[in-house]
Every structure is written in C-alpha cells, then in structure tokens.
Write an enzyme that holds these catalytic residues in place. Structure first.
Site, PDB file in Angstrom:
ATOM      1  N   ASP A   1       5.374   5.102   1.545  1.00  0.00           N
ATOM      2  CA  ASP A   1       6.507   5.830   0.973  1.00  0.00           C
ATOM      3  C   ASP A   1       6.534   5.539  -0.526  1.00  0.00           C
ATOM      4  O   ASP A   1       7.177   4.593  -0.986  1.00  0.00           O
ATOM      5  CB  ASP A   1       7.803   5.404   1.650  1.00  0.00           C
ATOM      6  CG  ASP A   1       8.944   6.353   1.317  1.00  0.00           C
ATOM      7  OD1 ASP A   1       8.714   7.320   0.569  1.00  0.00           O
ATOM      8  OD2 ASP A   1      10.056   6.127   1.822  1.00  0.00           O
ATOM      9  N   ALA A   2       5.780   6.346  -1.262  1.00  0.00           N
ATOM     10  CA  ALA A   2       5.587   6.100  -2.690  1.00  0.00           C
ATOM     11  C   ALA A   2       6.146   7.243  -3.535  1.00  0.00           C
ATOM     12  O   ALA A   2       6.313   7.097  -4.743  1.00  0.00           O
ATOM     13  CB  ALA A   2       4.104   5.917  -2.995  1.00  0.00           C
ATOM     14  N   LYS A   3       6.399   8.387  -2.920  1.00  0.00           N
ATOM     15  CA  LYS A   3       6.977   9.549  -3.610  1.00  0.00           C
ATOM     16  C   LYS A   3       6.224   9.851  -4.905  1.00  0.00           C
ATOM     17  O   LYS A   3       6.838  10.065  -5.949  1.00  0.00           O
ATOM     18  CB  LYS A   3       8.477   9.338  -3.834  1.00  0.00           C
ATOM     19  CG  LYS A   3       9.224   9.137  -2.499  1.00  0.00           C
ATOM     20  CD  LYS A   3      10.726   9.042  -2.633  1.00  0.00           C
ATOM     21  CE  LYS A   3      11.440   8.983  -1.292  1.00  0.00           C
ATOM     22  NZ  LYS A   3      11.265   7.740  -0.525  1.00  0.00           N
ATOM     23  N   ARG A   4       4.897   9.880  -4.814  1.00  0.00           N
ATOM     24  CA  ARG A   4       4.084  10.175  -5.972  1.00  0.00           C
ATOM     25  C   ARG A   4       4.077  11.669  -6.263  1.00  0.00           C
ATOM     26  O   ARG A   4       4.344  12.496  -5.371  1.00  0.00           O
ATOM     27  CB  ARG A   4       2.646   9.690  -5.754  1.00  0.00           C
ATOM     28  CG  ARG A   4       2.535   8.175  -5.571  1.00  0.00           C
ATOM     29  CD  ARG A   4       3.083   7.423  -6.781  1.00  0.00           C
ATOM     30  NE  ARG A   4       2.769   6.006  -6.742  1.00  0.00           N
ATOM     31  CZ  ARG A   4       3.652   5.021  -6.542  1.00  0.00           C
ATOM     32  NH1 ARG A   4       4.931   5.280  -6.353  1.00  0.00           N
ATOM     33  NH2 ARG A   4       3.265   3.755  -6.557  1.00  0.00           N
TER      34      ARG A   4
END
Lengths: 276, 276
Positions: free
Chosen positions: A95-98
C-alpha cells in the site's frame, strides 16, 4: 502470458475468504506492543501479524509509509518481511499509493512489480491524480508479470469527497471515471491486471459490474466500517473479486498471537459470510 | 517558528535564480552515461549533476522512483546523495508524489520532513487524490520544521487533463480547487509551507496570485516546455516564488562536467531573464 492477478485473487478468495491483514506498523502500534519504533520493531510487528493472522487471510497489505519513515533501514526491514511473506500462500499488497508519469512510473513498476526486485509484491496501490492513463507503465508491467495495480477510486476519508465526488462531463464523478478507465483496461491488453480501491463507508456507491478486476476495500474495523458496509459498497462487483483489509482492529489487540489469530478468524468468518 | 520554506526559497531565488536541477537517474540515463544502473551508478549520476550544475541552481529535485527501483540499496544511495547535498547551499526537493491519509501521511512526514531523518529534504512533492485536506500531517510537519510541501495541481502530461480539468461546483476546475486550498493553508497556520506544482505547458493557466507559497514548474527542456512557457503559466505568481526544473535537457548531455555546467549556466540565465 501468466495467469492474471484477477484470476489468481479470485481463486484464492474461494479457498481462503476475503480477509486482507493490514500491516500498519506505526509508532503508536509499536508503543502499544512494547517494541521499539525501529527497523527491528517493525519486523517484529509485521512477522507476528503475518504468522498469527495469515492463516485466516487471503493477503497481507503493508503500509509502506511506516517502513519509509526509517529510510533505507526501513526498506531493508520491508524486504525481509516480504521474504517471509513469499514463503506463504498469501498474496502481498504494497500500500504505497504511487503515481507519477512516464519513466518515473517505470521506476516504480520495476521496484514493486518486477520478478527480480527485492520489493516485488503481488499488487501495488496507485494514485491517479496525474491521470489514470499516466499509470500505463505500472499496468503494463503488472500484466506482463501476472501482478496487479489497485487504483484509488473512492476512499472513505472525509477529505476525499470533494475531489473524488466532483462531476465530470458527461455526468459521472471523478471516481466513476477512474473505475470506467480501469474497466476499459481490463477489457483490453491489461486484462485482469487492474483493480480499484473503494472505501467501506463512501458517500455514494460506485458501479463495479463488469470491472474485470479486483476490488480492495479498506476502512473496515477501527476506521468505522463493518463487513456489511463492505458488502453494500461492492454489491455490484463479481463474486470472489472483493477483498477487505482490516488493520488497526487487529494490531490494536497487541502482540499475543492467540488473540490475534482468534480475531482474524472471526473477521474472516464474518466477511466470508457477509460478502458471499 | 523557523523561517518558512516560502521565505527561504524566495531569498534563495533572488541570489541564485530559478533553476532547479532535476536528477532523474533512470536506466536510460545510466546507459547513456556508461555507468551501471545500480546504486553506485545512481550515486555517480546524482553527484556529477550536483557538483557540475549545482553552482547555477537554487535547488535540486531528486526523482525518488529511480532510487526506489533498487529497494533498500537505492534508498541507501539516496541517503548518501542527500548527505552530499546538505553540504551545499542548495535547497533539496524530493519528487516522490506521496499522499495517503492520517497516520500514514504522518509516516511520510517523518520520513521526508523531520530533522533527524536520513531522508530529510527541504521540500516534498505530494499528490492530492485523497483530498488536499488529507495532506494535513505533511503540511503541519513541514510548517513546524521550516520545510515545504509542493502539492500537484496542474501537470503537463496529456493524461492529467481529464481529471485535473474536471469542473467542480461552483465552477472552477479540480486544479484550481487544489490551488485555493493551498492558498487557504498559507493564509492560516501553515504560512509559507505549502506550494504547488504547475506544468510549463498546461492547457489552461491557474491563478497563482496571493498563493503565499512557492511554485514548482517541471516540464521544461526535454519535455517540450521553454522558459517562456514557464513564465507565461506563472505570470500571476509573486516575484521570486517560482522555480523551474530541468532534468533530461541536462542529463542527456552525458557526464562531462564542463558541458553540464555550461548548459546549467545557460538555463539559469535564460530562466532568470525570462521569469524576472
């Protein structure tokens, strides 16, 4: 082509149920568990949740911010947790929301979605402010590798409504437009590689029929959502395509493995019964 | 409270001009420079650009994706480049486009904007899909530390228009709404901590008057924008509040420090003349 992420996930949900164990090793969790808020403490929290709750889950979701907080040492801890997770049958979601453009997204794709990367995971969360289309390098890499990208569509946090609920011509919301673009990808060359993130308690439901991709629902447990909320918001999605992450409602119980396992089993049963 | 990022940046632009040296050590740049696309190659590229072009710049901007590509080893390389940069007068911007909610944003804030972090930089780029308001933990940490957050508002890439140009009630675009929320922050408790990112070649200009924060303009050079485009798109911004990043137009010249320095000087002069 390898089996798509969507097919892998649905197959796993059939056997393991829809619970995703959210691993958010924040300083607050470290304090509550009585471990240091350093790389070693992060590893302890993540491994305990993985081994205690993993047997009742289809996936784990690692919140990258809490590893990044410690810089290179935090990433080394994350790499070692990922090694442990690869020994299990669990899907692993970063869950890095890149989200960037062009070759920068290619860099993120090689970091998270390439077989030979120390950070390789089954799926990565991505943020579409630069345009869903800008995420193409991530999606193409995911499709090639049988991995997935979960694009943020409609989130539960109150600040998200203003932008995600904005209306676009000819009439839908920004969030609905994100979902349509994801659907179009799954009908084309990236079949099954792209999913969406939809919060459990969003102000309006998003049509998920024929998405052709997985749906990740956070916001259940400590953030206020219930299994029933998760069911309601994803009622239009295909069967076994929805996974639901529970984070603080597990980690807030502290480090006792039996207590964690019992809670994970209850969540798994509740979610499996409510969503199927 | 420490001097705000906005005041620090304006003071620096007065003495050094508006050039930001973009450091994007992609595999393609590594190949062109004849260095390996590993942590050591990344350090070589970044340090060469820093020492050759730095004297003509107000800041460097590091594209985090190309370090993250190598996992923990890439972050260790980034930390060592940041150590070198702290020996100079340059402002350092991490182009990471982070953005999450709640405690996760607190994690990113501690990673990039806290004095004792190995990744500490002067400013971080952030992505507002989860809502500008969701970025509060980043903005509050920046304000406390005299550091900054550049929020993506209007970008030059073609895929960005659909979402960023969507109309919101009572009438502006999503991008304009982001700018208004940033302006409100700078009028309140976060005075000067929040800036915006506006591409050099965007389809419609965004009103930047009274922003009370810095403006970062990428997209100049190899991405097609000129100094004149950067001037036009930021004509409404306060004097000395705009910085312009040039990446591939420098790194594409190869590793010869004299050639890089000469090009940086030309860009600095062109930008300083055009923007002032």
């Amino acid at each position: 082509m390898p089996e798509s992420f969507y097919e892998r996930l649905r197959r796993s949900v059939v056997t393991s149920g829809p619970l995703v164990v959210g691993i958010d090793p924040s300083p607050a969790v470290a304090r509550a568990w009585g471990v240091a808020s350093d790389a070693s403490g992060l590893r302890t929290i993540a491994r305990t949740l993985l081994s205690a709750c993993g047997p009742f889950a289809v996936a784990i979701k690692l919140q990258v911010a809490f590893f990044e907080r410690l810089g290179a040492r935090g990433y080394a801890a994350l790499e070692s947790v990922l090694e442990d997770a690869r020994e299990t049958e669990l899907l692993v979601i970063a869950d890095a929301k890149r989200g960037d453009i062009g070759t920068s997204n290619q860099g993120y794709a090689e970091a998270w979605l390439a077989d030979d990367s120390p950070l390789a995971v089954d799926a990565l969360t991505a943020s579409p402010y630069l345009g869903v289309g800008a995420l193409t390098p991530l999606v193409e890499q995911a499709a090639r590798a049988g991995r997935g990208v979960f694009v943020l569509a409609r989130t539960s946090n109150p600040e998200g409504d203003r932008l995600q609920g904005a209306r676009m011509p000819p009439g839908g919301t920004v969030a609905e437009d994100v979902v349509s673009q994801v659907r179009a990808w799954n009908r084309g060359s990236a079949a099954g590689a792209v999913g969406v993130v939809v919060g459990a308690t969003v102000p309006d439901t998003v049509a998920l029929a024929d998405l052709g991709g997985a749906v990740l629902v956070p916001g259940v447990g400590a953030q206020g959502g219930t299994a029933s909320d998760a069911h309601q918001v994803t009622a239009s999605a295909a069967s076994h395509s929805v996974v639901v992450s529970v984070s603080r409602a597990l980690s807030d119980l502290g480090p006792d493995p039996r207590r964690l396992a019992a809670a994970a089993q209850r969540w798994r049963d509740d979610l499996a019964r409510t969503l199927s």
